[in-house]
Write an enzyme that holds these catalytic residues in place. Structure first.
Site, PDB file in Angstrom:
ATOM      1  N   THR A  50      58.307-102.724   3.795  1.00 20.33           N
ATOM      2  CA  THR A  50      57.954-101.680   2.833  1.00 20.33           C
ATOM      3  C   THR A  50      59.229-101.264   2.106  1.00 20.33           C
ATOM      4  O   THR A  50      60.303-101.827   2.323  1.00 20.33           O
ATOM      5  CB  THR A  50      57.327-100.463   3.535  1.00 20.33           C
ATOM      6  OG1 THR A  50      58.330 -99.747   4.257  1.00 20.33           O
ATOM      7  CG2 THR A  50      56.228-100.891   4.493  1.00 20.33           C
ATOM      8  N   CYS A  51      59.104-100.247   1.253  1.00 16.31           N
ATOM      9  CA  CYS A  51      60.289 -99.819   0.499  1.00 16.31           C
ATOM     10  C   CYS A  51      61.356 -99.208   1.398  1.00 16.31           C
ATOM     11  O   CYS A  51      62.532 -99.163   1.023  1.00 16.31           O
ATOM     12  CB  CYS A  51      59.875 -98.814  -0.577  1.00 16.31           C
ATOM     13  SG  CYS A  51      59.038 -97.348   0.074  1.00 16.31           S
ATOM     14  N   ASN A  52      60.989 -98.739   2.584  1.00 18.38           N
ATOM     15  CA  ASN A  52      61.955 -98.054   3.443  1.00 18.38           C
ATOM     16  C   ASN A  52      62.286 -98.800   4.737  1.00 18.38           C
ATOM     17  O   ASN A  52      63.113 -98.330   5.508  1.00 18.38           O
ATOM     18  CB  ASN A  52      61.426 -96.659   3.822  1.00 18.38           C
ATOM     19  CG  ASN A  52      61.374 -95.735   2.633  1.00 18.38           C
ATOM     20  OD1 ASN A  52      62.279 -95.737   1.819  1.00 18.38           O
ATOM     21  ND2 ASN A  52      60.314 -94.958   2.523  1.00 18.38           N
ATOM     22  N   PRO A 129      50.489 -91.624   2.759  1.00 16.85           N
ATOM     23  CA  PRO A 129      49.150 -92.185   2.949  1.00 16.85           C
ATOM     24  C   PRO A 129      49.045 -93.693   2.832  1.00 16.85           C
ATOM     25  O   PRO A 129      48.033 -94.261   3.221  1.00 16.85           O
ATOM     26  CB  PRO A 129      48.340 -91.509   1.824  1.00 16.85           C
ATOM     27  CG  PRO A 129      49.346 -91.215   0.756  1.00 16.85           C
ATOM     28  CD  PRO A 129      50.630 -90.894   1.485  1.00 16.85           C
ATOM     29  N   GLN A 134      49.748-100.799   4.258  1.00 20.77           N
ATOM     30  CA  GLN A 134      50.822-101.784   4.252  1.00 20.77           C
ATOM     31  C   GLN A 134      50.890-102.526   5.583  1.00 20.77           C
ATOM     32  O   GLN A 134      51.123-103.744   5.620  1.00 20.77           O
ATOM     33  CB  GLN A 134      52.150-101.091   3.943  1.00 20.77           C
ATOM     34  CG  GLN A 134      52.223-100.564   2.521  1.00 20.77           C
ATOM     35  CD  GLN A 134      53.443 -99.681   2.287  1.00 20.77           C
ATOM     36  OE1 GLN A 134      53.956 -99.038   3.205  1.00 20.77           O
ATOM     37  NE2 GLN A 134      53.923 -99.645   1.053  1.00 20.77           N
ATOM     38  N   GLY A 203      56.539 -87.818 -21.173  1.00 19.76           N
ATOM     39  CA  GLY A 203      57.689 -88.431 -20.515  1.00 19.76           C
ATOM     40  C   GLY A 203      57.340 -89.842 -20.079  1.00 19.76           C
ATOM     41  O   GLY A 203      56.156 -90.191 -19.938  1.00 19.76           O
ATOM     42  N   GLY A 205      59.776 -91.509 -17.714  1.00 20.76           N
ATOM     43  CA  GLY A 205      60.741 -91.832 -16.669  1.00 20.76           C
ATOM     44  C   GLY A 205      60.094 -91.946 -15.303  1.00 20.76           C
ATOM     45  O   GLY A 205      58.856 -92.042 -15.177  1.00 20.76           O
TER      46      GLY A 205
END
Length: 476
Positions: A50-52, A129, A134, A203, A205
């Site tokens: 995962t991303c972490n 969540p 994942q 926006g 970003g």
């Protein structure tokens, strides 16, 4: 490798820099590379990326040193194949350095960690969540590629069960602690069903992307994006539209200035830009808002410095919120989430205890089954041997058979008693049977050993018993 044992190891965000985690994520993203990891470990594996985190759940027992060498080898081979290997990487990815970047869990600790990861108790944002999905995707990929099999299935099935209990029995995932969650929650105080209302995000970003995705994940279907640079708004809309979560939604790009002058067209306006002044003034928006005929407009300003004039709140039916308002919601939710996390940890520990008990029970029953089979074979052997000499078995012959069987059954226990052997703590009936009856050494059919061999076994029984006990201690 201990059958049925579990090892969970990997690079966690608290220990390992992101650029190092990325190496393994890139190296094992390819299906062939993932299959190579299975061959190197020679066991079932599930890769959870995962991303972490970048974690591997493997069936069996492995030393921490061996796993560090494995991770070092995988990274080195990958970087060398792409011409990216440097002296700096050689130092950072050496097995000795990796001890400080990786974490290792074995057996019940590994299972506890798998439970906590699946229930989102080990995430950067507790209760996040998406983590269960994942983990499920990782397990499904492992099954599809033949990396995982029946050995890991009970562990992951129980982990999914635990995560479901945490979701159903606590509010862990219901109290958002991100600014995106807070923006949605504060909007729902006015408009509960987001699918029925038009939303404008100002926006393009990172914060605008996060907020847009959160609104769509919570049911918004009509979202427009406006930005000073139209190309960036187009790129953001295309990125979000490509995700499965946007299916069935209407995502459009609007020009910034006309949109700000026509706020009354929207039910919800979220402003997330890097501008240093007010983009929304009361004098510019009041006329457009008045045309709404009393229908409220929610304006959420998550920009710092603020992009929405606080004077806009004086317009009739205009509800204006800034980052301080959102922070109050997030803090309230953080407190609630910590309490939910404590209840979730109790669920994890109870499920861990239950799973461990069930596993010991299964192992004990296997030992009972092995002992039952041996006793049955012993009875058949003794009766067959005696029947060769007697057409019918007399009472005297039955007593002789009973004595022979009794000697077989208690021989090892008697040897332990004679030597005053001290037994280690035994976890279950299966362990007791293993020690008392030397199941690992039993022949499938009594009498397979010759008489000389039997005498040798008898003389060595005490020493063999000590070896069995030592092996039990070592496995613990």
């Amino acid at each position: 490798m201990s059958p049925g044992a579990l090892t969970y190891f990997g690079a966690h965000y608290r220990l390992c820099p992101v650029e190092v985690r990325e190496v393994w994520a890139r190296a094992l993203a390819d299906d062939d590379a993932a299959a190579r990891l299975k061959r190197l470990l020679d066991t079932e594996v599930v890769i959870i990326s995962t991303c972490n985190r970048f974690d591997v759940c493997a069936l069996g027992s492995f030393t921490d040193d061996a796993l560090c060498r494995l991770f070092s080898r995988v990274a080195e081979d990958f970087l060398k194949a792409r011409g990216e290997w440097t002296k700096q990487w050689e130092s950072r990815l050496s097995p000795s350095r990796l001890h400080g970047c990786l974490r290792f869990a074995h057996d019940l600790e590994a299972l506890r960690l798998l439970f906590r990861v699946s229930a989102s108790l080990d995430s950067l944002v507790i209760g996040e969540p998406h983590i269960l999905g994942q983990v499920k995707d990782a397990y499904a990929r492992a099954r599809k590629l033949g990396l995982g099999g029946p050995g890991l299935t009970p562990f992951f099935a129980r982990a999914f069960h635990v995560a479901k209990r945490v979701r159903n029995e606590t509010d862990l995932g219901k109290n958002g602690v991100s600014i995106g969650h807070a923006a949605v929650e504060i909007t729902r105080r006015v408009y509960e069903n987001l699918a029925e209302h038009k939303i404008l995000v100002v926006g393009a970003g990172e914060m605008a992307r996060i907020v847009t995705q959160h609104f769509m994940a919570c049911g918004a279907t009509h979202v427009s994006v406006a930005n000073r640079t139209r190309e960036r708004a187009v790129a953001l809309v295309e990125e979000i539209a490509a995700s499965p979560a946007s299916a069935g939604s209407c995502l459009t790009v609007r020009d910034l200035t006309p949109s700000l002058l026509a706020l009354g067209e929207f039910d919800v306006v979220v402003v997330a830009t890097s501008a240093t002044g007010f983009l929304v003034e009361r004098k510019d928006a009041e006329k457009s808002l008045h045309k709404r005929g009393g229908r409220p407009t929610v304006v959420v300003d998550i920009s710092v410095p603020r992009n929405v004039s606080p004077d806009l709140a004086n317009c009739e039916n205009a509800f204006v919120f800034d980052v301080d308002d959102l922070d109050k919601i997030m803090e309230h939710n953080r407190v609630a989430r910590r309490e939910s996390a404590r209840r979730a940890e109790v669920i994890v520990e109870r499920e861990l205890e239950s799973f461990s008990h069930e596993r010991r029970q299964r192992e004990s029953l296997k030992s009972v089954g092995r002992f039952h089979a041996w006793v049955r074979n012993a009875v058949v052997f003794e009766l067959t041997r005696r029947s060769r000499a007697n057409v019918g078995i007399s009472l005297e012959a039955a007593e002789v058979i009973a004595e022979a069987l009794a000697k077989r059954l208690v021989a090892n226990g008697a040897a332990l008693a004679r030597d005053l052997a001290t037994l280690p703590p035994l976890d279950n009936v299966g362990d007791a049977l293993e020690v008392l009856f030397r199941l690992d050494d039993l022949k499938s059919l009594p009498g397979e050993e010759d008489n000389a061999g039997q005498r040798q076994v008898s003389r060595k029984r005490s020493s063999d018993a000590r070896i069995i006990l030592l092996r039990k201690e070592t496995q613990r």
